[in-house]
Write a protein that holds these residues in place. Structure first.
Motif: not given
Ligand code: BTN
Length: 252
Positions: A61-63, A50-58, A29-32, A122-124, A72-74, A126-128
């Motif tokens: 969604k992050f698709d 692939y993430q089925s529910a990737g999340r962005g800031r605020l 769903d999300s590495t976070q 242009k955005k290439v 990736f998340s660490f 994003g970080l959370l």
């Protein structure tokens, strides 16, 4: 061209230390979310096709289309007291940005405060960064081979679209982790890394419109950042959280 698949052995083989422990998974769903629920140790990292529910800031969604992005998340837990844990987002952003410039041999990748990487505005990527009781889970999503049609928004791009280069995600991750390890070790030993961020910032020097969490907004010129990660405006305000639009470029 079909992108190469993520490969734990290739990534581990390209790393020179045991600072990171990398797991590769096909779908999640999300590495976070994964790290939040897996009792991680500092240096644990998960990357997925692939993430089925990737999340962005605020809460956005992050698709990303399967295998087109490096996702990736660490987990990072400071060994000794770090005064300004809030700077971590900027540190990781600068490390990723510097690596993209290094690997593509140019200097057009820039940091947008607080959590984006841009190429010509242009955005290439994003970080959370999400705090836990003892550390921080940091997620990074980089559009690597994403085609124009698959971009989530018009003002986004990918490494491929921006530079015409197909970058191997295993090599890219290993290079990012090498640089990030050095930056994290420097930072933990008390080194001031703000000069590195300043030199890569697209925000400092720009006229900005910032949406603040209370619903208000402020327009001013961004003049600096500091070791807490705050953005300094020419009207004297210090911004810790906000959504920035670079007015000079008319792109958010
Ligand atoms: C943003 O642009 O607002 C931040 C995007 C962060 C996306 C990454 S992809 C890997 C990690 N897992 C998530 O669900 N989100 C982050």
């Amino acid at each position: 061209m079909k992108p190469e698949l993520l490969n734990a052995d290739a990534i581990a083989g390209a790393l020179e230390s045991s600072y990171w422990r990398v797991s590769v998974v096909e779908e999640i769903d999300s590495t976070q979310n994964y790290l939040r629920t897996s009792n991680p140790k500092s240096g644990d990292l998960i990357t997925v096709e692939y993430q089925s529910a990737g999340r962005g800031r605020l809460d956005r969604k992050f698709d990303a289309e399967k295998s087109s992005a490096l996702l990736f998340s660490f987990y990072f837990e400071p060994e000794n007291e770090v005064k300004n844990l809030g700077y971590l987002t900027l540190l990781v952003g600068a490390s990723v940005t510097a690596t993209l410039n290094e690997i593509t041999n140019n200097d057009n990748f820039k940091c947008k405060w607080p959590n984006d990487v841009l190429f010509n505005q242009k955005k290439v990527a994003g970080l959370l960064a999400e705090k836990t009781s003892s550390g921080v889970i940091v997620g990074v999503g980089i559009n690597v081979s994403t085609s124009k049609e698959a971009l989530p928004v018009a003002h986004a791009t990918s490494i491929f679209l921006a530079t015409d280069r197909q970058i191997n995600r295993n090599e890219l991750l290993a290079k990012i982790l090498h640089n990030l390890e050095n930056d994290l070790l420097d930072w933990q030993s008390g080194k001031d890394l703000t000069a590195k961020y300043r030199s890569l910032s697209a925000t400092i020097g720009s006229q900005v419109l910032i949406a603040l969490p209370d619903g208000s907004s402020v327009e001013a010129k961004a003049v600096d950042i500091d070791e807490t990660g705050s953005l300094h405006l020419d009207n004297g305000q210090l911004i810790t959280v906000g959504d920035v639009i670079h007015l000079d470029s008319k792109l958010s």
